[in-house]
Design an enzyme around this catalytic site. Structure first.
Site, PDB file in Angstrom:
ATOM      1  N   HIS A  21      11.160   1.344  -6.544  1.00  0.00           N
ATOM      2  CA  HIS A  21       9.840   1.989  -6.504  1.00  0.00           C
ATOM      3  C   HIS A  21       9.321   2.119  -5.072  1.00  0.00           C
ATOM      4  O   HIS A  21       8.345   2.829  -4.838  1.00  0.00           O
ATOM      5  CB  HIS A  21       8.860   1.164  -7.346  1.00  0.00           C
ATOM      6  CG  HIS A  21       7.958   1.986  -8.213  1.00  0.00           C
ATOM      7  ND1 HIS A  21       8.190   3.299  -8.548  1.00  0.00           N
ATOM      8  CD2 HIS A  21       6.789   1.652  -8.857  1.00  0.00           C
ATOM      9  CE1 HIS A  21       7.213   3.740  -9.347  1.00  0.00           C
ATOM     10  NE2 HIS A  21       6.357   2.767  -9.536  1.00  0.00           N
ATOM     11  N   ASN A  68      -0.300   2.460  -8.524  1.00  0.00           N
ATOM     12  CA  ASN A  68      -1.139   3.222  -9.438  1.00  0.00           C
ATOM     13  C   ASN A  68      -2.540   3.512  -8.902  1.00  0.00           C
ATOM     14  O   ASN A  68      -3.340   4.150  -9.583  1.00  0.00           O
ATOM     15  CB  ASN A  68      -1.225   2.529 -10.813  1.00  0.00           C
ATOM     16  CG  ASN A  68      -1.818   1.147 -10.734  1.00  0.00           C
ATOM     17  OD1 ASN A  68      -2.199   0.674  -9.669  1.00  0.00           O
ATOM     18  ND2 ASN A  68      -1.900   0.478 -11.871  1.00  0.00           N
ATOM     19  N   ASP A  93      10.007   7.853  -5.246  1.00  0.00           N
ATOM     20  CA  ASP A  93      11.160   7.687  -6.128  1.00  0.00           C
ATOM     21  C   ASP A  93      11.011   8.589  -7.353  1.00  0.00           C
ATOM     22  O   ASP A  93       9.894   8.930  -7.749  1.00  0.00           O
ATOM     23  CB  ASP A  93      11.279   6.225  -6.560  1.00  0.00           C
ATOM     24  CG  ASP A  93      10.030   5.745  -7.305  1.00  0.00           C
ATOM     25  OD1 ASP A  93       8.945   5.744  -6.695  1.00  0.00           O
ATOM     26  OD2 ASP A  93      10.133   5.389  -8.495  1.00  0.00           O
ATOM     27  N   ASN A 114       3.261   6.982 -11.746  1.00  0.00           N
ATOM     28  CA  ASN A 114       1.880   6.529 -11.624  1.00  0.00           C
ATOM     29  C   ASN A 114       1.266   6.810 -10.258  1.00  0.00           C
ATOM     30  O   ASN A 114       0.065   7.066 -10.147  1.00  0.00           O
ATOM     31  CB  ASN A 114       1.782   5.035 -11.938  1.00  0.00           C
ATOM     32  CG  ASN A 114       1.989   4.743 -13.406  1.00  0.00           C
ATOM     33  OD1 ASN A 114       1.734   5.589 -14.260  1.00  0.00           O
ATOM     34  ND2 ASN A 114       2.472   3.549 -13.712  1.00  0.00           N
TER      35      ASN A 114
END
Length: 196
Positions: A21, A68, A93, A114
């Protein structure tokens, strides 16, 4: 003067540094190093910096708000520096691309990401450009079961994946520079056909 904002998405903290991530953070660090751009200040909940490519000023940011909530940080930079959405490039990503595949996309929805969802929410537009870094989906066993996606993206690259990621970083740097110098469409035409 034209300003461009290059955003790397990821999560802050040493425990997330080499996770899938954090591909956006890692890519932005590499690009900044290759181009001689500084990325060493803190402002508006982001690690930020700047540089030049020709006569164009480049602003860089890695939001430190966790994935997020990335849009909160990016919106502050965008509003203060009055940057047009088409001059924003977000490195992140992407589960739906094979590992190591690099793809430039001019606009679009969040696709389940997100960080991108937060940017769309806080910028009020989907018209920013994305540099998608393929991480693939979790492998499945014979019963069709695999690691949950949220665990997969927050787990570390394997040695083979990290080697491939590092091998693709020059292409990411080339893509960023083409986007700034030639625009999104030219960048897409030059980058998207190249396979890992």
């Amino acid at each position: 003067m034209r300003r461009y904002l290059i955003v790397g998405l990821g999560n802050p903290g040493a425990q997330y540094k080499l996770t899938r991530h954090n591909a956006g953070f890692l890519a932005l660090d590499y690009v900044a190093d290759q181009c001689g751009w500084l990325l060493n200040a803190e402002k508006w909940q982001g690690i930020c910096g700047s540089g030049w490519l020709g006569e164009k000023q480049i602003l860089l940011v890695k939001p430190q708000t966790f994935m997020n909530r990335s849009g909160e940080c990016v919106a502050r930079f965008t509003e203060y520096h009055r940057i047009q959405p088409e001059h924003i490039l977000v490195l992140h990503d992407d589960l739906d691309l094979p590992f190591g595949k690099i793809k430039i996309v001019a606009k679009g929805g969040a696709g389940g990401h997100n960080g991108i969802r937060s940017l769309v929410q806080h910028l009020g537009t989907t018209d920013f450009v994305r540099l998608k870094i393929g991480i693939g989906r979790p492998p499945r066993n014979e019963e069709g079961q695999g690691m949950p996606v949220d665990c997969y993206v927050l787990s570390a690259f394997s040695e083979a994946e990290l080697a491939m990621f590092n091998d693709r970083q020059p292409l990411m740097s080339e893509a960023v520079q083409l986007f700034i110098s030639q625009g999104a469409e030219w960048c897409m035409n030059q980058i998207n056909g190249r396979t890992p």
